[in-house]
Write a protein that holds these residues in place. Sequence first.
Motif, PDB file in Angstrom:
ATOM      1  N   LEU A   2       0.829  -1.197   0.000  1.00 42.78           N
ATOM      2  CA  LEU A   2       0.000   0.000   0.000  1.00 42.78           C
ATOM      3  C   LEU A   2       0.869   1.255   0.000  1.00 42.78           C
ATOM      4  CD1 LEU A   2      -2.871  -0.911   2.460  1.00 42.78           C
ATOM      5  CD2 LEU A   2      -3.023  -0.493   0.017  1.00 42.78           C
ATOM      6  N   LEU A 146     -16.218   1.698  -6.787  1.00 45.82           N
ATOM      7  CA  LEU A 146     -15.622   0.356  -6.896  1.00 45.82           C
ATOM      8  C   LEU A 146     -15.935  -0.477  -5.655  1.00 45.82           C
ATOM      9  CD1 LEU A 146     -13.838  -1.788  -8.153  1.00 45.82           C
ATOM     10  CD2 LEU A 146     -11.842  -0.522  -7.401  1.00 45.82           C
ATOM     11  N   LEU A 270      -4.405  -6.265  -5.604  1.00 44.57           N
ATOM     12  CA  LEU A 270      -4.769  -5.871  -4.233  1.00 44.57           C
ATOM     13  C   LEU A 270      -5.700  -6.916  -3.626  1.00 44.57           C
ATOM     14  CD1 LEU A 270      -4.540  -3.551  -2.133  1.00 44.57           C
ATOM     15  CD2 LEU A 270      -6.633  -2.624  -3.098  1.00 44.57           C
ATOM     16  N   ASN A 314      -7.284   3.250   3.787  1.00 47.04           N
ATOM     17  CA  ASN A 314      -7.971   3.594   2.533  1.00 47.04           C
ATOM     18  C   ASN A 314      -9.155   2.645   2.317  1.00 47.04           C
ATOM     19  OD1 ASN A 314      -8.538   3.545  -0.491  1.00 47.04           O
ATOM     20  ND2 ASN A 314      -7.209   5.296  -0.304  1.00 47.04           N
ATOM     21  N   LEU A 316     -10.514   1.094  -0.254  1.00 52.22           N
ATOM     22  CA  LEU A 316     -10.494  -0.073  -1.146  1.00 52.22           C
ATOM     23  C   LEU A 316     -10.003  -1.325  -0.403  1.00 52.22           C
ATOM     24  CD1 LEU A 316     -11.452  -0.116  -3.961  1.00 52.22           C
ATOM     25  CD2 LEU A 316      -9.143   0.323  -4.769  1.00 52.22           C
ATOM     26  N   PRO A 317      -8.835  -1.261   0.251  1.00 50.46           N
ATOM     27  CA  PRO A 317      -8.418  -2.415   1.065  1.00 50.46           C
ATOM     28  C   PRO A 317      -9.420  -2.704   2.191  1.00 50.46           C
ATOM     29  CG  PRO A 317      -6.606  -0.857   0.822  1.00 50.46           C
ATOM     30  CD  PRO A 317      -7.811  -0.211   0.233  1.00 50.46           C
ATOM     31  N   GLY A 351      -8.386  10.666   2.557  1.00 50.15           N
ATOM     32  CA  GLY A 351      -8.798   9.332   2.958  1.00 50.15           C
ATOM     33  C   GLY A 351      -7.696   8.553   3.641  1.00 50.15           C
TER      34      GLY A 351
ATOM     35  N   ALA B  45      -6.103  16.526  -3.349  1.00 53.76           N
ATOM     36  CA  ALA B  45      -6.315  15.573  -2.259  1.00 53.76           C
ATOM     37  C   ALA B  45      -7.368  14.537  -2.642  1.00 53.76           C
ATOM     38  CB  ALA B  45      -6.741  16.319  -0.991  1.00 53.76           C
ATOM     39  N   GLY B  49      -6.795  10.525  -2.942  1.00 52.63           N
ATOM     40  CA  GLY B  49      -7.580   9.567  -2.167  1.00 52.63           C
ATOM     41  C   GLY B  49      -8.093   8.402  -2.995  1.00 52.63           C
ATOM     42  N   LEU B  51      -7.266   5.517  -4.578  1.00 55.29           N
ATOM     43  CA  LEU B  51      -6.094   4.641  -4.569  1.00 55.29           C
ATOM     44  C   LEU B  51      -5.964   3.888  -5.895  1.00 55.29           C
ATOM     45  CD1 LEU B  51      -3.864   3.701  -2.627  1.00 55.29           C
ATOM     46  CD2 LEU B  51      -5.318   1.779  -2.031  1.00 55.29           C
ATOM     47  N   ARG B  53      -5.208   4.873  -9.019  1.00 59.48           N
ATOM     48  CA  ARG B  53      -5.569   5.416 -10.341  1.00 59.48           C
ATOM     49  C   ARG B  53      -4.357   5.840 -11.164  1.00 59.48           C
ATOM     50  NH1 ARG B  53      -9.650   4.200  -7.066  1.00 59.48           N
ATOM     51  NH2 ARG B  53     -11.719   4.750  -7.863  1.00 59.48           N
TER      52      ARG B  53
END
Lengths: 402, 161
Positions: A2, A146, A270, A314, A316-317, A351, B45, B49, B51, B53
């Motif tokens: 990460l 997502l 991931l 974050n 997504l994880p 985030g 920011a 955020g 993640l 991309r």
Amino acid sequence: MLAGAVIRPFGLPEAVLAVPAAAVAVGSGAIPLEHAREEAARLGPVIGFLAAVLVLARLCDEEGLFRAGGAWMARVAAGRPRRLLGAVFVLASAVTAVLSLDATVVLLTPVVFATAARLGVRPKPHVYACTHLSNTASLLLPVSNLTNLLAFAASGLSFTRFAGLMVLPWLVAIAVEYVVFRRWFRGDLAAAVPVPDGAGTPPLPVFALVTVVCTLAGFVVTPALGIDPAWAAAAGALVLAVRALMRRRMTVRAVAGAAGVPFLAFVLALGVVVRAVVDNGLADVLGRIVPGGTGLPALLGVAALAAVLANLINNLPAVLVLLPLTAPAGPGAVLAVLLGVNIGPNLTYAGSLATLLWRRIVHQHEHDVDLKEFTVLGLLTVPAALGLAVVALWGSLYVLGG
Amino acid sequence: MIVTAWIAEGTWPACVDAVRVHAPEAADVVLLHVSGPDVPGLAHAAYAGLLGRGHPEHDPGTRLEDLGADSAARLLDSAARRLGRPCRREERSGRVEREVVAAVAGTDLLVMARDGDLARLGPRSLGPVARFVVDHAPCPVLLVWPAAAPDVATLPPPPPH
């Protein structure tokens, strides 16, 4: 891994680090090959769906849909900053819900800024609205975020049922944001003096708009025919892509680039790495904290845990970690996770993954955002929006049946 | 004599009008605009955020910086037209309150507008940025209301003894 994705040494795409990390996880036996294959099979359709939505949004931009949105906002605002804020809320919520949060952050935010500048309005409240709503307004549809796509695959809900259960939490969360914004930015929303820029009104891109509406209808119809709704998104993207290619507005390469292949590879990697971490002990640790059941206190607990985790590592994880732990409790718990990971990121700057991101961003753009304002606004909106959205979800589950 | 008018979104016409009324004919007029980094910073920011991309060229913050520069130039054009006399334009970027204070060192008069709650008389009619400038300006300051000043009846009651 990460950390690598955040720092991106030498400007390499995130996937360059993530894919080898996934390979190491499989190679070292941290995750059995079978589990890795299972994870890939589960994520494959999700990633396809995501790619189609990313391409669709990019092509809508090419057709001028966002520019037309700017003109619409200017017309609705009629020079009044408070009305502009209302228009930004409506458009940002719709764009996030239908074309995903990426579209709001990357494509809509510059249009909102330009519109505010043209109206002579201070841009800060409106740009803040875009960044907050790209998270808060991404609750409604599986395609909005997502995280939703991942949860949608795990929840076993149909597309319309997902939307039906989430519509009330979505509206409640947006309403909380609106009330807080109107009060917090009341000084910034007071004044406006238009600045002429000579730009005419762009034509409404009817073709793109009709395609998006048809794609939405497709999301509802395809599951009834036993087809994956991802195909509706793919069809919408294909229609606009063919048009753009025929009119020579875009090349095949640009269309493929819009799908963000390195990003898709990153998500897959991931997923494999997180599965390895979950299999090797994290499930036991978090399993003890995750509340069971689908009563209101349990849903509030799950959503709060998800919000905290989204701010630590974050979202997504966080969603990948929490899904396997909450899916057995039913769709209510999965949707509560989504409320947490989608609304939660507004609490901390970028985030979080706190220190790492902080260092990277400080190096790139020196102390540019008023962190105190950012955090206070997060504290005013996130707990209230999250709490009330969970109550709304609980009510929806009660009325519509979990 | 140098008179600097701080041109800010939403409040600038009152400053330009005050210059027309109060600045002597012989004065050199400077129209000053400062672009703050905070709004593009928000977009930076938000993109950071997201993640994974990649694609720093898609970062909307960079686009906002370009758009901001364009709109600052248009704003100063409009202000110069309204002023209707020769003037110098100065565009700066950085922390707005500090840039304004730095820019008016050596100026004989700063004309600026209130930027807070404009509905009633009182300290809240100055936002944090204007408050900093008023408190730190190294020159005389002419502080104007962007629109008609509120009625004296909005004065808060005197404190009890």
